[in-house]
Scaffold this active site. Structure first.
Site, PDB file in Angstrom:
ATOM      1  N   CYS A  90      -6.142   4.614  -1.550  1.00 52.88           N
ATOM      2  CA  CYS A  90      -5.545   3.612  -2.439  1.00 52.88           C
ATOM      3  C   CYS A  90      -4.092   3.922  -2.765  1.00 52.88           C
ATOM      4  O   CYS A  90      -3.366   3.049  -3.229  1.00 52.88           O
ATOM      5  CB  CYS A  90      -6.351   3.518  -3.735  1.00 52.88           C
ATOM      6  N   GLN A  91      -3.649   5.164  -2.543  1.00 53.48           N
ATOM      7  CA  GLN A  91      -2.315   5.556  -3.001  1.00 53.48           C
ATOM      8  C   GLN A  91      -1.190   4.660  -2.468  1.00 53.48           C
ATOM      9  O   GLN A  91      -0.241   4.366  -3.202  1.00 53.48           O
ATOM     10  CB  GLN A  91      -2.028   7.019  -2.636  1.00 53.48           C
TER      11      GLN A  91
END
Length: 425
Positions: A90-91
């Protein structure tokens, strides 16, 4: 009686439908727990984080580990599977990061590695992907994902499916976007006649959380090692005194001690020293609100700051947000989180999102007589992990892993809904 489609076996029971799946960007196995409860067998799990791999192996010792999905020489060598589960990183899309999306060279391209594995397995019937909500807010990234999946003849959830554990009676506010798909050839046209999947098609069993539900997951007789440090507890109690001492039950803006201007008499001098002209409008408003608040309560604030040595404390403890309104009597009755933005107190209905950073929610423990962090077991409840799941020895590591994990109950309901939409002959 069971009927078999390739290696997808469908029977009369919707709660146990044997199938095979691959677990990509697997973390500590949230998808594994969910799919296993539906009768799924994992043919392989890909994860690069060493501590997550250790936890995965400890809990699912018979599952082959595939390593880094970007380094799999021959994806076709992975045993055949029906479903793909993936919580791809998700970063690159998170508001907490740089939001480089697919331009992130280290992690943004992993979505395409997942597609490479799907391309090598034409027997794939469906998938469930999970990511941060912000992924769906970027129309460019969302469009790329949808187009790539539809190119491969999947019917998908084109409208972002945003779900939180709180939608299912679990007291945690944690919105994530889920992307589901079924190959056109494998859908049951009687219950999925359209060219897209909607939330209604999945027949999810939602239920609201009750008031004060957060306290319902707390354990009794918690070890005192979870108590916060004495200086943190002193600061939390000091902020509670601050509310009562100023006579303000609700505060409609964050309190930042640095924005009071203690020791500076003239507003113009203070604003100039803070560089107000260069601030964005929202920060100018905070500055003016704090300065005005200080003028109204100057005698109390000056004494309070001195008595509690507030300017000698961490910058995080010099900021305070009360998000409880007037119906929560004091800080011991709220949920606390110490964030980069300072001390935040919320109503005890829903815990804030567990994240992969050391800002674990804090509660008042009546039996202990101290503020404490929620335990790793309590955090695991918020992510619907099995009570007997074996985490590592480090609590901080466990909090981070749970902060990155998919919620098991949400994944289970989505898996059940997806299987329901598949052909049964």
């Amino acid at each position: 009686m069971m009927k078999k489609i390739g290696h997808l076996v469908l029977g009369v029971s919707e709660s146990q439908i044997p199938f095979q799946y691959v677990d990509l960007c697997a973390g500590i196995g949230g998808f594994h727990l969910a799919m296993r409860s539906l009768g799924g067998k994992c043919v392989g799990a890909a994860e690069v984080n060493d501590s997550c791999v250790d936890a995965y192996r400890a809990n699912f010792p018979t599952t082959p580990m595939l390593g880094d999905i970007t380094s799999i020489d021959s994806p076709s060598d992975i045993p055949a599977f029906d479903l793909v589960c993936a919580g791809f990183p998700c970063q690159p899309f998170s508001k907490a990061g740089k939001q480089l999306g697919f331009e992130d060279e280290s992690r943004g391209k992993l979505f395409f590695s997942i597609l490479d594995i799907i391309d090598a397995h034409p027997e794939t019937k469906g998938f469930i992907f999970e990511n941060v909500r912000n992924l769906a807010d970027n129309k460019s990234n969302w469009s790329v994902i949808c187009e790539e999946l539809k190119k491969r003849d999947f019917i998908i959830t084109e409208d972002p499916l945003i779900l939180s554990p709180s939608d299912f009676g679990i007291p945690q506010k944690r919105e994530r976007v889920f992307i589901l798909g079924i190959k056109k050839r494998d859908r049951d046209q009687r219950i999925l006649p359209n060219s897209r999947i909607t939330e209604g098609d999945l027949d999810l069993r939602k239920k609201p959380c009750e008031n004060n539900a957060a306290f319902g997951i707390l354990d009794k007789d918690v070890d005192e090692s979870f108590a916060v440090a004495p200086d943190v507890e002193e600061a939390l109690l000091a902020w509670d005194e601050f509310r009562f001492g100023t006579g303000i039950k609700t505060i409609g803006f964050p309190i930042w001690l640095s924005h009071f201007g203690i020791g500076i008499d003239r507003d113009s001098d203070f604003f100039e020293s803070m560089g107000i002209a260069e601030m964005p409008n929202w920060k100018q408003n905070y500055l003016r609100h704090n300065r005005h608040f200080y003028h109204l309560h100057r005698d109390f604030v000056d004494d309070w700051v001195k008595r509690y040595h507030m300017y000698d404390r961490s910058k995080l403890l010099q900021k305070f947000e009360w998000n409880c309104g007037a119906d929560v009597p004091d800080i011991k009755c709220g949920l606390i989180q110490i964030r980069q933005s300072g001390v935040r107190v919320k109503r005890p209905d829903l815990f804030p999102t567990l994240v992969a950073m050391p800002n674990t929610p804090i509660v008042w423990d009546e039996g202990m007589g101290h503020f404490r962090r929620i335990t790793t077991k309590e955090a695991a409840k918020l992510q619907s992990f099995d009570p007997d799941y074996r985490f590592g020895e480090s609590d901080n590591q466990t909090y981070r892993q749970l902060g990155n994990a998919v919620n098991v109950e949400i994944a289970r309901q989505l898996g059940k809904g997806l299987l329901r939409l598949m052909r049964k002959e």
